[in-house]
Design an enzyme around this catalytic site. Structure first.
Site, mmCIF file in Angstrom:
data_model
loop_
_atom_site.group_PDB
_atom_site.id
_atom_site.type_symbol
_atom_site.label_atom_id
_atom_site.label_comp_id
_atom_site.label_asym_id
_atom_site.label_seq_id
_atom_site.Cartn_x
_atom_site.Cartn_y
_atom_site.Cartn_z
ATOM 1 N N ASP A 233 0.871 -1.202 -0.125
ATOM 2 C CA ASP A 233 0.059 0.113 0.067
ATOM 3 C C ASP A 233 0.781 1.438 -0.107
ATOM 4 O OD1 ASP A 233 -1.962 1.666 0.501
ATOM 5 O OD2 ASP A 233 -2.564 1.310 2.464
ATOM 6 N N GLY B 129 -7.876 9.356 8.816
ATOM 7 C CA GLY B 129 -7.215 10.732 8.436
ATOM 8 C C GLY B 129 -5.788 10.509 8.514
#
Length: 253
Positions: free
Chosen positions: A114, A203
């Site tokens: 990722d 976030g």
């Protein structure tokens, strides 16, 4: 269950935005502290139509390291990069985003590999509050490190205005897989865990995990996924060392 830690936004229904489940606590990297201006000069805020969306780390004057899941399926025109402020509400310099690249082996189902890169449209202006961070030079084992970001820990909720940081410890992948289940983390990942009540949240995705290796600060990880939030499970990061050559070859200036 792996949950990518991108921001929860009011416009989550926009195409390609990911809707994440409810998290549990309130206000910041869970168990974190307020960062001071210039404490993490490599940290950026990736803004999606003006709102904080993900974190990232400055690699050089044109490129930012982040998570693939922050940018997959997105247009560069959706984003701005803000560098050089510990506040979301003020300060820093804003840069247009002109290119988004994620690794060819990114697996969005398993959240393996990722990692992505963000290119800005003009040179980032380096100063005491804005600096690049060196890439990890070794396969890190158990180390004391620091993670930073503007992640929220409430839903519904919003990002804290002040950048947060937490001192964390990396653990072995075997220990991480014992907690999350076999095969949850592969060699291209790295996990942190210190205690219940401290960790990453929505976030924080793409944000930096930095360790001091042989006296030098190095970017060891980029926030990838976790079980929201700080409920006694390790947080998973992409292991930057595994992608050092790809970053160096792709993010040329």
């Amino acid at each position: 269950m792996k949950i990518a830690l991108i921001a929860l936004l009011a416009f989550a229904a926009v195409a390609n935005a990911k809707v994440l489940p409810q998290s549990l606590n309130a206000g910041r990297i869970v168990g974190g502290e307020n960062a001071r201006l210039g404490q993490f000069p490599y940290q950026i805020s990736l803004r999606y139509f003006g709102s904080h969306y993900c974190g990232g780390a400055i690699y050089n004057k044109r490129w930012i390291v982040t998570a693939a899941h922050c940018i997959e399926g997105m247009s560069p025109s959706y984003f701005k990069v803000v560098a050089g402020s510990e506040k979301l509400s003020s300060g820093g310099d804003t840069y247009d985003v002109v290119e988004l690249i994620y690794h060819k082996d990114w697996n969005s189902w398993q959240l393996y590999n990722d990692i992505g890169l963000i290119k800005v449209g003009r040179d980032i202006e380096f100063n005491e509050n804005v600096q690049p961070i060196a890439l990890s030079s070794t396969f890190v084992g158990v180390e004391n490190c620091v993670a930073s970001g503007w992640g929220t820990t409430s839903y519904p909720g919003s990002a804290p205005d002040n950048l947060q940081f937490a001192n964390v410890q990396t653990i072995t992948n075997d220990e991480c897989n014992q907690k999350h289940g076999s095969g949850s983390v592969i060699d291209t990942g790295i996990c942190t865990f210190t205690k219940y009540g401290q960790g990453m949240c929505h976030g924080d995705s793409g944000g930096p995990l930095v360790c001091t290796i042989n006296g030098r600060q190095e970017l060891v990880g980029a926030v990838s996924w976790g079980r929201p939030c700080a409920i006694g499970y390790p947080d998973a990061f992409t292991r930057v060392y595994s992608f050092k050559s790809w970053i160096e070859e792709t993010a040329r200036v």
